[in-house]
Write a protein that holds these residues in place. Structure first.
Motif, PDB file in Angstrom:
ATOM      1  N   LEU A 100      62.236  87.177  31.498  1.00  0.00           N
ATOM      2  CA  LEU A 100      61.071  86.798  30.697  1.00  0.00           C
ATOM      3  C   LEU A 100      61.507  86.234  29.348  1.00  0.00           C
ATOM      4  O   LEU A 100      60.973  85.221  28.894  1.00  0.00           O
ATOM      5  N   PHE A 101      62.494  86.847  28.728  1.00  0.00           N
ATOM      6  CA  PHE A 101      62.921  86.418  27.400  1.00  0.00           C
ATOM      7  C   PHE A 101      63.787  85.161  27.460  1.00  0.00           C
ATOM      8  O   PHE A 101      63.786  84.365  26.536  1.00  0.00           O
ATOM      9  N   ALA A 102      64.511  84.970  28.556  1.00  0.00           N
ATOM     10  CA  ALA A 102      65.333  83.766  28.702  1.00  0.00           C
ATOM     11  C   ALA A 102      64.473  82.571  29.066  1.00  0.00           C
ATOM     12  O   ALA A 102      64.620  81.477  28.511  1.00  0.00           O
ATOM     13  N   ASP A 103      63.524  82.757  30.020  1.00  0.00           N
ATOM     14  CA  ASP A 103      62.713  81.641  30.496  1.00  0.00           C
ATOM     15  C   ASP A 103      61.704  81.175  29.464  1.00  0.00           C
ATOM     16  O   ASP A 103      61.241  80.043  29.497  1.00  0.00           O
ATOM     17  N   ALA A 104      61.330  82.052  28.529  1.00  0.00           N
ATOM     18  CA  ALA A 104      60.322  81.679  27.535  1.00  0.00           C
ATOM     19  C   ALA A 104      60.905  80.829  26.417  1.00  0.00           C
ATOM     20  O   ALA A 104      60.184  80.115  25.737  1.00  0.00           O
ATOM     21  N   ALA A 105      62.221  80.911  26.205  1.00  0.00           N
ATOM     22  CA  ALA A 105      62.837  80.197  25.083  1.00  0.00           C
ATOM     23  C   ALA A 105      62.812  78.690  25.311  1.00  0.00           C
ATOM     24  O   ALA A 105      63.386  78.197  26.271  1.00  0.00           O
ATOM     25  N   PRO A 106      62.140  77.915  24.450  1.00  0.00           N
ATOM     26  CA  PRO A 106      62.105  76.465  24.601  1.00  0.00           C
ATOM     27  C   PRO A 106      63.418  75.828  24.182  1.00  0.00           C
ATOM     28  O   PRO A 106      64.223  76.439  23.490  1.00  0.00           O
ATOM     29  N   ALA A 107      63.613  74.596  24.609  1.00  0.00           N
ATOM     30  CA  ALA A 107      64.864  73.913  24.323  1.00  0.00           C
ATOM     31  C   ALA A 107      64.800  73.091  23.036  1.00  0.00           C
ATOM     32  O   ALA A 107      65.820  72.758  22.461  1.00  0.00           O
ATOM     33  N   THR A 108      63.586  72.762  22.580  1.00  0.00           N
ATOM     34  CA  THR A 108      63.467  71.882  21.413  1.00  0.00           C
ATOM     35  C   THR A 108      62.608  72.548  20.342  1.00  0.00           C
ATOM     36  O   THR A 108      62.849  73.690  19.977  1.00  0.00           O
ATOM     37  N   GLY A 169      56.745  89.284  19.241  1.00  0.00           N
ATOM     38  CA  GLY A 169      57.476  89.120  17.984  1.00  0.00           C
ATOM     39  C   GLY A 169      58.476  87.985  18.042  1.00  0.00           C
ATOM     40  O   GLY A 169      58.625  87.222  17.082  1.00  0.00           O
ATOM     41  N   ALA A 170      59.169  87.853  19.179  1.00  0.00           N
ATOM     42  CA  ALA A 170      60.120  86.746  19.343  1.00  0.00           C
ATOM     43  C   ALA A 170      59.398  85.411  19.289  1.00  0.00           C
ATOM     44  O   ALA A 170      59.881  84.448  18.675  1.00  0.00           O
ATOM     45  N   ASN A 171      58.228  85.344  19.922  1.00  0.00           N
ATOM     46  CA  ASN A 171      57.430  84.122  19.877  1.00  0.00           C
ATOM     47  C   ASN A 171      57.057  83.759  18.439  1.00  0.00           C
ATOM     48  O   ASN A 171      57.208  82.613  18.003  1.00  0.00           O
ATOM     49  N   ALA A 172      56.564  84.748  17.704  1.00  0.00           N
ATOM     50  CA  ALA A 172      56.085  84.487  16.345  1.00  0.00           C
ATOM     51  C   ALA A 172      57.228  84.104  15.409  1.00  0.00           C
ATOM     52  O   ALA A 172      57.113  83.134  14.646  1.00  0.00           O
ATOM     53  N   LEU A 173      58.339  84.847  15.463  1.00  0.00           N
ATOM     54  CA  LEU A 173      59.448  84.554  14.550  1.00  0.00           C
ATOM     55  C   LEU A 173      60.113  83.227  14.894  1.00  0.00           C
ATOM     56  O   LEU A 173      60.509  82.466  13.997  1.00  0.00           O
ATOM     57  N   SER A 174      60.218  82.912  16.181  1.00  0.00           N
ATOM     58  CA  SER A 174      60.793  81.620  16.572  1.00  0.00           C
ATOM     59  C   SER A 174      59.941  80.469  16.058  1.00  0.00           C
ATOM     60  O   SER A 174      60.454  79.432  15.643  1.00  0.00           O
ATOM     61  N   THR A 175      58.627  80.671  16.070  1.00  0.00           N
ATOM     62  CA  THR A 175      57.728  79.641  15.553  1.00  0.00           C
ATOM     63  C   THR A 175      57.914  79.475  14.050  1.00  0.00           C
ATOM     64  O   THR A 175      57.996  78.352  13.542  1.00  0.00           O
ATOM     65  N   SER A 176      57.986  80.593  13.344  1.00  0.00           N
ATOM     66  CA  SER A 176      58.142  80.529  11.883  1.00  0.00           C
ATOM     67  C   SER A 176      59.445  79.856  11.477  1.00  0.00           C
ATOM     68  O   SER A 176      59.488  79.093  10.508  1.00  0.00           O
ATOM     69  N   LEU A 177      60.513  80.151  12.222  1.00  0.00           N
ATOM     70  CA  LEU A 177      61.835  79.627  11.884  1.00  0.00           C
ATOM     71  C   LEU A 177      62.159  78.307  12.581  1.00  0.00           C
ATOM     72  O   LEU A 177      63.147  77.650  12.233  1.00  0.00           O
ATOM     73  N   ASN A 178      61.351  77.942  13.583  1.00  0.00           N
ATOM     74  CA  ASN A 178      61.650  76.805  14.450  1.00  0.00           C
ATOM     75  C   ASN A 178      63.073  76.934  14.989  1.00  0.00           C
ATOM     76  O   ASN A 178      63.903  76.032  14.896  1.00  0.00           O
ATOM     77  N   ASP A 179      63.348  78.099  15.571  1.00  0.00           N
ATOM     78  CA  ASP A 179      64.692  78.446  16.018  1.00  0.00           C
ATOM     79  C   ASP A 179      64.551  79.371  17.227  1.00  0.00           C
ATOM     80  O   ASP A 179      63.715  80.280  17.229  1.00  0.00           O
ATOM     81  N   THR A 180      65.367  79.155  18.253  1.00  0.00           N
ATOM     82  CA  THR A 180      65.284  79.977  19.463  1.00  0.00           C
ATOM     83  C   THR A 180      66.116  81.253  19.381  1.00  0.00           C
ATOM     84  O   THR A 180      66.097  82.059  20.311  1.00  0.00           O
ATOM     85  N   GLN A 181      66.840  81.457  18.278  1.00  0.00           N
ATOM     86  CA  GLN A 181      67.681  82.649  18.155  1.00  0.00           C
ATOM     87  C   GLN A 181      66.905  83.960  18.358  1.00  0.00           C
ATOM     88  O   GLN A 181      67.418  84.885  18.992  1.00  0.00           O
ATOM     89  N   PRO A 182      65.667  84.074  17.835  1.00  0.00           N
ATOM     90  CA  PRO A 182      64.935  85.330  18.059  1.00  0.00           C
ATOM     91  C   PRO A 182      64.756  85.682  19.530  1.00  0.00           C
ATOM     92  O   PRO A 182      64.713  86.869  19.875  1.00  0.00           O
ATOM     93  N   ASP A 185      68.004  87.368  20.531  1.00  0.00           N
ATOM     94  CA  ASP A 185      68.058  88.720  19.978  1.00  0.00           C
ATOM     95  C   ASP A 185      67.108  89.642  20.734  1.00  0.00           C
ATOM     96  O   ASP A 185      67.444  90.802  21.016  1.00  0.00           O
ATOM     97  N   ALA A 186      65.924  89.126  21.053  1.00  0.00           N
ATOM     98  CA  ALA A 186      64.938  89.932  21.773  1.00  0.00           C
ATOM     99  C   ALA A 186      65.434  90.293  23.165  1.00  0.00           C
ATOM    100  O   ALA A 186      65.184  91.405  23.651  1.00  0.00           O
ATOM    101  N   ARG A 187      66.146  89.392  23.794  1.00  0.00           N
ATOM    102  CA  ARG A 187      66.672  89.678  25.135  1.00  0.00           C
ATOM    103  C   ARG A 187      67.668  90.843  25.081  1.00  0.00           C
ATOM    104  O   ARG A 187      67.642  91.727  25.944  1.00  0.00           O
ATOM    105  N   GLU A 188      68.519  90.848  24.070  1.00  0.00           N
ATOM    106  CA  GLU A 188      69.482  91.938  23.948  1.00  0.00           C
ATOM    107  C   GLU A 188      68.785  93.261  23.636  1.00  0.00           C
ATOM    108  O   GLU A 188      69.157  94.316  24.156  1.00  0.00           O
ATOM    109  N   LEU A 189      67.783  93.208  22.787  1.00  0.00           N
ATOM    110  CA  LEU A 189      67.013  94.417  22.493  1.00  0.00           C
ATOM    111  C   LEU A 189      66.257  94.895  23.727  1.00  0.00           C
ATOM    112  O   LEU A 189      66.152  96.103  23.974  1.00  0.00           O
ATOM    113  N   ALA A 190      65.732  93.953  24.509  1.00  0.00           N
ATOM    114  CA  ALA A 190      65.037  94.317  25.744  1.00  0.00           C
ATOM    115  C   ALA A 190      65.991  95.003  26.705  1.00  0.00           C
ATOM    116  O   ALA A 190      65.632  95.997  27.359  1.00  0.00           O
TER     117      ALA A 190
END
Length: 201
Positions: A100-108, A169-182, A185-190
Protein backbone atom coordinates in the motif's frame (compact mmCIF):
# COMPACT_ATOMS: atom_id res chain seq x y z
CA UNK A 1 -23.29 35.11 -27.09
CA UNK A 2 -25.39 32.00 -27.62
CA UNK A 3 -25.58 28.58 -25.96
CA UNK A 4 -23.18 27.26 -28.57
CA UNK A 5 -20.56 29.97 -28.55
CA UNK A 6 -18.92 32.82 -26.70
CA UNK A 7 -18.37 36.47 -27.44
CA UNK A 8 -14.90 35.59 -28.71
CA UNK A 9 -16.22 32.95 -31.07
CA UNK A 10 -14.89 29.90 -29.19
CA UNK A 11 -17.07 26.96 -30.22
CA UNK A 12 -19.16 25.22 -27.59
CA UNK A 13 -20.32 21.62 -27.80
CA UNK A 14 -23.32 20.17 -26.05
CA UNK A 15 -25.18 16.97 -26.71
CA UNK A 16 -23.74 13.51 -26.25
CA UNK A 17 -20.53 13.38 -24.29
CA UNK A 18 -20.93 16.78 -22.65
CA UNK A 19 -21.32 15.36 -19.14
CA UNK A 20 -18.21 13.22 -19.54
CA UNK A 21 -16.20 16.17 -20.85
CA UNK A 22 -17.25 18.25 -17.84
CA UNK A 23 -16.25 15.44 -15.48
CA UNK A 24 -12.87 15.01 -17.19
CA UNK A 25 -12.27 18.74 -16.92
CA UNK A 26 -13.18 18.63 -13.22
CA UNK A 27 -10.76 15.75 -12.57
CA UNK A 28 -7.93 17.68 -14.21
CA UNK A 29 -8.65 21.15 -12.85
CA UNK A 30 -9.80 20.28 -9.33
CA UNK A 31 -6.80 18.00 -8.81
CA UNK A 32 -4.33 20.50 -10.23
CA UNK A 33 -5.70 23.88 -9.15
CA UNK A 34 -8.13 23.14 -6.34
CA UNK A 35 -11.91 23.24 -6.11
CA UNK A 36 -12.47 26.82 -4.96
CA UNK A 37 -10.02 28.31 -7.45
CA UNK A 38 -11.72 26.51 -10.35
CA UNK A 39 -14.83 28.43 -11.31
CA UNK A 40 -17.66 27.47 -13.64
CA UNK A 41 -16.21 29.61 -16.43
CA UNK A 42 -12.91 27.74 -16.34
CA UNK A 43 -14.71 24.38 -16.26
CA UNK A 44 -16.95 25.20 -19.21
CA UNK A 45 -13.99 26.52 -21.18
CA UNK A 46 -11.98 23.34 -20.59
CA UNK A 47 -14.96 21.09 -21.33
CA UNK A 48 -16.01 23.13 -24.38
CA UNK A 49 -19.61 23.46 -23.22
CA UNK A 50 -21.88 26.39 -22.57
CA UNK A 51 -22.91 27.44 -19.08
CA UNK A 52 -26.43 26.32 -19.95
CA UNK A 53 -25.20 22.85 -20.90
CA UNK A 54 -23.19 22.67 -17.69
CA UNK A 55 -26.23 23.31 -15.52
CA UNK A 56 -28.29 20.84 -17.53
CA UNK A 57 -25.96 18.10 -16.29
CA UNK A 58 -24.97 19.51 -12.88
CA UNK A 59 -27.47 21.75 -11.06
CA UNK A 60 -24.69 23.21 -8.88
CA UNK A 61 -20.95 23.19 -8.44
CA UNK A 62 -21.40 21.03 -5.35
CA UNK A 63 -23.18 18.43 -7.48
CA UNK A 64 -20.16 18.39 -9.78
CA UNK A 65 -17.76 18.09 -6.83
CA UNK A 66 -19.68 15.05 -5.58
CA UNK A 67 -19.58 13.46 -9.04
CA UNK A 68 -15.87 14.27 -9.26
CA UNK A 69 -15.17 12.55 -5.94
CA UNK A 70 -17.12 9.48 -7.02
CA UNK A 71 -15.08 9.42 -10.23
CA UNK A 72 -11.66 9.62 -8.57
CA UNK A 73 -12.78 7.11 -5.94
CA UNK A 74 -13.45 4.47 -8.59
CA UNK A 75 -10.86 5.50 -11.19
CA UNK A 76 -8.45 2.80 -12.39
CA UNK A 77 -5.51 5.22 -12.19
CA UNK A 78 -4.49 7.90 -9.77
CA UNK A 79 -3.66 8.10 -6.07
CA UNK A 80 -6.90 6.57 -4.77
CA UNK A 81 -6.47 3.56 -7.05
CA UNK A 82 -3.37 2.59 -5.06
CA UNK A 83 -5.66 1.53 -2.22
CA UNK A 84 -6.92 -1.37 -4.33
CA UNK A 85 -3.67 -3.21 -3.57
CA UNK A 86 -5.51 -4.39 -0.44
CA UNK A 87 -7.73 -6.51 -2.70
CA UNK A 88 -4.95 -8.23 -4.64
CA UNK A 89 -5.06 -12.03 -4.54
CA UNK A 90 -1.47 -12.58 -5.67
CA UNK A 91 -0.07 -11.15 -2.43
CA UNK A 92 -0.36 -12.29 1.14
CA UNK A 93 -2.03 -9.96 3.65
CA UNK A 94 1.27 -8.71 5.12
CA UNK A 95 2.63 -7.98 1.65
CA UNK A 96 -0.59 -6.15 0.74
CA UNK A 97 -0.27 -3.88 3.77
CA UNK A 98 3.32 -3.00 2.88
CA UNK A 99 2.60 -2.64 -0.84
CA UNK A 100 0.00 0.00 0.00
CA UNK A 101 2.77 2.44 0.90
CA UNK A 102 4.94 1.57 -2.12
CA UNK A 103 2.12 1.64 -4.71
CA UNK A 104 0.73 4.94 -3.44
CA UNK A 105 3.99 6.86 -3.91
CA UNK A 106 3.80 8.94 -7.12
CA UNK A 107 6.75 9.30 -9.44
CA UNK A 108 6.48 13.04 -10.12
CA UNK A 109 4.67 16.00 -8.56
CA UNK A 110 2.92 15.05 -5.33
CA UNK A 111 -0.63 16.39 -5.02
CA UNK A 112 -1.81 14.05 -2.29
CA UNK A 113 -5.14 12.31 -1.92
CA UNK A 114 -7.82 14.16 -3.92
CA UNK A 115 -10.47 13.03 -1.42
CA UNK A 116 -8.54 14.49 1.51
CA UNK A 117 -7.84 17.68 -0.43
CA UNK A 118 -11.52 18.02 -1.24
CA UNK A 119 -12.52 17.50 2.39
CA UNK A 120 -10.21 20.32 3.46
CA UNK A 121 -11.61 22.67 0.82
CA UNK A 122 -15.23 21.64 1.34
CA UNK A 123 -15.23 21.80 5.14
CA UNK A 124 -18.44 23.47 6.27
CA UNK A 125 -19.54 24.39 2.75
CA UNK A 126 -20.23 21.13 0.89
CA UNK A 127 -21.88 18.61 3.24
CA UNK A 128 -22.52 16.02 0.52
CA UNK A 129 -18.86 16.00 -0.54
CA UNK A 130 -17.71 15.90 3.08
CA UNK A 131 -19.94 12.91 3.80
CA UNK A 132 -18.65 11.07 0.74
CA UNK A 133 -15.03 11.54 1.81
CA UNK A 134 -15.80 10.45 5.37
CA UNK A 135 -17.52 7.30 4.12
CA UNK A 136 -14.55 6.43 1.92
CA UNK A 137 -11.98 6.99 4.67
CA UNK A 138 -13.95 4.90 7.17
CA UNK A 139 -14.30 2.10 4.64
CA UNK A 140 -10.57 2.27 3.88
CA UNK A 141 -9.80 1.89 7.59
CA UNK A 142 -12.15 -1.10 7.78
CA UNK A 143 -10.30 -2.72 4.88
CA UNK A 144 -7.01 -2.18 6.67
CA UNK A 145 -8.40 -3.75 9.84
CA UNK A 146 -9.67 -6.74 7.85
CA UNK A 147 -6.28 -7.19 6.16
CA UNK A 148 -4.50 -6.82 9.49
CA UNK A 149 -6.66 -9.64 10.89
CA UNK A 150 -5.77 -11.81 7.89
CA UNK A 151 -2.09 -11.07 8.55
CA UNK A 152 -2.46 -12.49 12.06
CA UNK A 153 -2.36 -9.27 14.08
CA UNK A 154 -3.24 -9.82 17.73
CA UNK A 155 -5.18 -6.55 17.78
CA UNK A 156 -6.18 -5.99 14.13
CA UNK A 157 -8.34 -2.95 14.86
CA UNK A 158 -5.46 -1.16 16.54
CA UNK A 159 -3.03 -2.03 13.75
CA UNK A 160 -5.51 -1.07 11.04
CA UNK A 161 -6.24 2.31 12.60
CA UNK A 162 -2.55 3.05 13.09
CA UNK A 163 -1.74 2.14 9.49
CA UNK A 164 -4.55 4.42 8.34
CA UNK A 165 -3.03 7.30 10.32
CA UNK A 166 0.41 6.50 8.91
CA UNK A 167 -0.89 6.35 5.33
CA UNK A 168 -2.84 9.60 5.58
CA UNK A 169 0.12 11.29 7.24
CA UNK A 170 2.46 10.20 4.45
CA UNK A 171 0.00 11.57 1.90
CA UNK A 172 -0.26 14.92 3.67
CA UNK A 173 3.46 15.42 4.34
CA UNK A 174 4.42 14.36 0.81
CA UNK A 175 2.00 16.96 -0.52
CA UNK A 176 3.40 19.68 1.73
CA UNK A 177 6.99 18.88 0.79
CA UNK A 178 6.34 17.78 -2.80
CA UNK A 179 8.60 14.84 -2.00
CA UNK A 180 7.99 11.08 -1.96
CA UNK A 181 10.40 10.45 0.94
CA UNK A 182 7.55 10.36 3.52
CA UNK A 183 6.11 7.32 1.72
CA UNK A 184 9.42 5.50 2.10
CA UNK A 185 9.62 6.43 5.79
CA UNK A 186 6.01 5.37 6.28
CA UNK A 187 6.69 2.00 4.68
CA UNK A 188 9.49 1.30 7.14
CA UNK A 189 7.33 2.38 10.06
CA UNK A 190 4.50 0.21 8.75
CA UNK A 191 6.87 -2.75 8.64
CA UNK A 192 7.78 -2.17 12.28
CA UNK A 193 4.14 -1.89 13.33
CA UNK A 194 3.17 -5.04 11.44
CA UNK A 195 6.11 -7.03 12.87
CA UNK A 196 5.26 -5.84 16.35
CA UNK A 197 1.58 -6.73 15.94
CA UNK A 198 2.10 -10.15 14.38
CA UNK A 199 5.36 -11.34 15.97
CA UNK A 200 5.80 -13.26 19.22
CA UNK A 201 4.14 -11.57 22.15
Amino acid sequence: MTATGTATGTPRRGGRGARERILRAAVELFSRDGIHVTGIAKLTEAAQVSTRTFYQHFPSKEALVSAYLQRVETDTVGPVHGETVLERTDLGPRERLLALFADAAPATVVRGCPLHNAAVEAAGTMPEATALVERHKREFTRRLIKTAAEAGAREPETLGRRLAVLFEGANALSTSLNDTQPYQDARELARMLIDQATGPS
